[in-house]
Motif scaffolding. Structure first.
Motif, PDB file in Angstrom:
ATOM      1  N   UNK A  32      21.987   2.371  11.846  1.00  0.00           N
ATOM      2  CA  UNK A  32      22.410   3.691  12.329  1.00  0.00           C
ATOM      3  C   UNK A  32      23.829   3.610  12.891  1.00  0.00           C
ATOM      4  N   UNK A  33      24.109   2.544  13.629  1.00  0.00           N
ATOM      5  CA  UNK A  33      25.449   2.378  14.196  1.00  0.00           C
ATOM      6  C   UNK A  33      26.491   2.235  13.080  1.00  0.00           C
ATOM      7  N   UNK A  34      26.162   1.472  12.036  1.00  0.00           N
ATOM      8  CA  UNK A  34      27.090   1.304  10.919  1.00  0.00           C
ATOM      9  C   UNK A  34      27.339   2.623  10.201  1.00  0.00           C
ATOM     10  N   UNK A  35      26.276   3.415  10.021  1.00  0.00           N
ATOM     11  CA  UNK A  35      26.430   4.696   9.333  1.00  0.00           C
ATOM     12  C   UNK A  35      27.258   5.663  10.168  1.00  0.00           C
ATOM     13  N   UNK A  36      27.047   5.665  11.473  1.00  0.00           N
ATOM     14  CA  UNK A  36      27.842   6.537  12.336  1.00  0.00           C
ATOM     15  C   UNK A  36      29.299   6.113  12.375  1.00  0.00           C
ATOM     16  N   UNK A  37      29.544   4.837  12.167  1.00  0.00           N
ATOM     17  CA  UNK A  37      30.911   4.327  12.230  1.00  0.00           C
ATOM     18  C   UNK A  37      31.698   4.504  10.946  1.00  0.00           C
ATOM     19  N   UNK A  38      31.031   4.837   9.845  1.00  0.00           N
ATOM     20  CA  UNK A  38      31.749   4.984   8.579  1.00  0.00           C
ATOM     21  C   UNK A  38      32.538   6.288   8.572  1.00  0.00           C
ATOM     22  N   UNK A  39      33.711   6.204   7.975  1.00  0.00           N
ATOM     23  CA  UNK A  39      34.548   7.396   7.839  1.00  0.00           C
ATOM     24  C   UNK A  39      34.712   7.796   6.385  1.00  0.00           C
ATOM     25  N   UNK A  40      34.271   6.952   5.465  1.00  0.00           N
ATOM     26  CA  UNK A  40      34.362   7.253   4.041  1.00  0.00           C
ATOM     27  C   UNK A  40      33.078   7.942   3.591  1.00  0.00           C
ATOM     28  N   UNK A  41      33.214   9.070   2.938  1.00  0.00           N
ATOM     29  CA  UNK A  41      32.033   9.855   2.561  1.00  0.00           C
ATOM     30  C   UNK A  41      31.179   9.147   1.517  1.00  0.00           C
ATOM     31  N   UNK A  42      31.803   8.480   0.553  1.00  0.00           N
ATOM     32  CA  UNK A  42      31.026   7.810  -0.495  1.00  0.00           C
ATOM     33  C   UNK A  42      30.169   6.686   0.086  1.00  0.00           C
ATOM     34  N   UNK A  43      30.754   5.922   0.999  1.00  0.00           N
ATOM     35  CA  UNK A  43      29.987   4.863   1.649  1.00  0.00           C
ATOM     36  C   UNK A  43      28.826   5.447   2.450  1.00  0.00           C
ATOM     37  N   UNK A  44      29.108   6.531   3.151  1.00  0.00           N
ATOM     38  CA  UNK A  44      28.074   7.163   3.971  1.00  0.00           C
ATOM     39  C   UNK A  44      26.946   7.712   3.095  1.00  0.00           C
ATOM     40  N   UNK A  45      27.296   8.273   1.946  1.00  0.00           N
ATOM     41  CA  UNK A  45      26.269   8.833   1.063  1.00  0.00           C
ATOM     42  C   UNK A  45      25.407   7.755   0.428  1.00  0.00           C
ATOM     43  N   UNK A  46      25.939   6.560   0.262  1.00  0.00           N
ATOM     44  CA  UNK A  46      25.108   5.473  -0.267  1.00  0.00           C
ATOM     45  C   UNK A  46      24.258   4.845   0.830  1.00  0.00           C
ATOM     46  N   UNK A  47      24.775   4.820   2.062  1.00  0.00           N
ATOM     47  CA  UNK A  47      24.018   4.246   3.174  1.00  0.00           C
ATOM     48  C   UNK A  47      22.915   5.162   3.674  1.00  0.00           C
ATOM     49  N   UNK A  48      23.142   6.473   3.622  1.00  0.00           N
ATOM     50  CA  UNK A  48      22.221   7.424   4.230  1.00  0.00           C
ATOM     51  C   UNK A  48      20.788   7.320   3.699  1.00  0.00           C
ATOM     52  N   UNK A  49      20.546   7.268   2.383  1.00  0.00           N
ATOM     53  CA  UNK A  49      19.155   7.153   1.918  1.00  0.00           C
ATOM     54  C   UNK A  49      18.473   5.859   2.362  1.00  0.00           C
ATOM     55  N   UNK A  50      19.223   4.774   2.426  1.00  0.00           N
ATOM     56  CA  UNK A  50      18.645   3.505   2.869  1.00  0.00           C
ATOM     57  C   UNK A  50      18.226   3.574   4.331  1.00  0.00           C
ATOM     58  N   UNK A  51      19.083   4.177   5.158  1.00  0.00           N
ATOM     59  CA  UNK A  51      18.774   4.297   6.582  1.00  0.00           C
ATOM     60  C   UNK A  51      17.577   5.231   6.779  1.00  0.00           C
ATOM     61  N   UNK A  52      17.533   6.321   6.026  1.00  0.00           N
ATOM     62  CA  UNK A  52      16.404   7.257   6.137  1.00  0.00           C
ATOM     63  C   UNK A  52      15.102   6.582   5.743  1.00  0.00           C
ATOM     64  N   UNK A  53      15.152   5.785   4.703  1.00  0.00           N
ATOM     65  CA  UNK A  53      13.961   5.058   4.273  1.00  0.00           C
ATOM     66  C   UNK A  53      13.497   4.094   5.360  1.00  0.00           C
ATOM     67  N   UNK A  54      14.453   3.408   5.968  1.00  0.00           N
ATOM     68  CA  UNK A  54      14.127   2.474   7.044  1.00  0.00           C
ATOM     69  C   UNK A  54      13.490   3.203   8.223  1.00  0.00           C
ATOM     70  N   UNK A  55      14.051   4.361   8.574  1.00  0.00           N
ATOM     71  CA  UNK A  55      13.507   5.142   9.682  1.00  0.00           C
ATOM     72  C   UNK A  55      12.080   5.599   9.382  1.00  0.00           C
ATOM     73  N   UNK A  56      11.856   6.061   8.153  1.00  0.00           N
ATOM     74  CA  UNK A  56      10.516   6.519   7.781  1.00  0.00           C
ATOM     75  C   UNK A  56       9.495   5.390   7.823  1.00  0.00           C
ATOM     76  N   UNK A  57       9.887   4.221   7.353  1.00  0.00           N
ATOM     77  CA  UNK A  57       8.970   3.082   7.364  1.00  0.00           C
ATOM     78  C   UNK A  57       8.613   2.675   8.789  1.00  0.00           C
ATOM     79  N   UNK A  58       9.609   2.659   9.672  1.00  0.00           N
ATOM     80  CA  UNK A  58       9.338   2.284  11.059  1.00  0.00           C
ATOM     81  C   UNK A  58       8.479   3.331  11.766  1.00  0.00           C
ATOM     82  N   UNK A  59       8.695   4.607  11.424  1.00  0.00           N
ATOM     83  CA  UNK A  59       7.868   5.658  12.020  1.00  0.00           C
ATOM     84  C   UNK A  59       6.435   5.566  11.508  1.00  0.00           C
TER      85      UNK A  59
END
Length: 84
Positions: A32-59
């Protein structure tokens, strides 16, 4: 100290599960910290689904609360869409 075999096994199980949960939560916080720190949209769009998946699994495993996962996903989605 425990007197029964079953309670000794429970202690071992609890220890391993605690370590796994701690690892998962720490990994999630770093992602989450890495995603919040990104300023490039393409990088953020590739990271976002992975982070969401991780959040869902932990929940799902009750490491974090499901509402916390939802709130984090919402805030991260806003961050990703705000990037130019």
């Amino acid at each position: 100290m425990a007197n029964h075999k079953s309670s000794l096994k429970r202690i071992r199980q609890t220890r391993t599960r605690c370590l796994q949960n701690r690892y998962g939560a720490k990994t999630m916080r770093n992602a989450v910290k890495n995603l919040r720190g990104t300023t490039d949209r393409k990088d953020a769009e590739t990271l976002y689904p992975k982070v969401c998946s991780m959040l869902d699994k932990l929940a799902k495993k009750n490491v974090i609360h499901s509402n916390k996962a939802g709130n984090l996903k919402s805030k991260l989605a806003k961050h990703v869409h705000a990037l130019a």
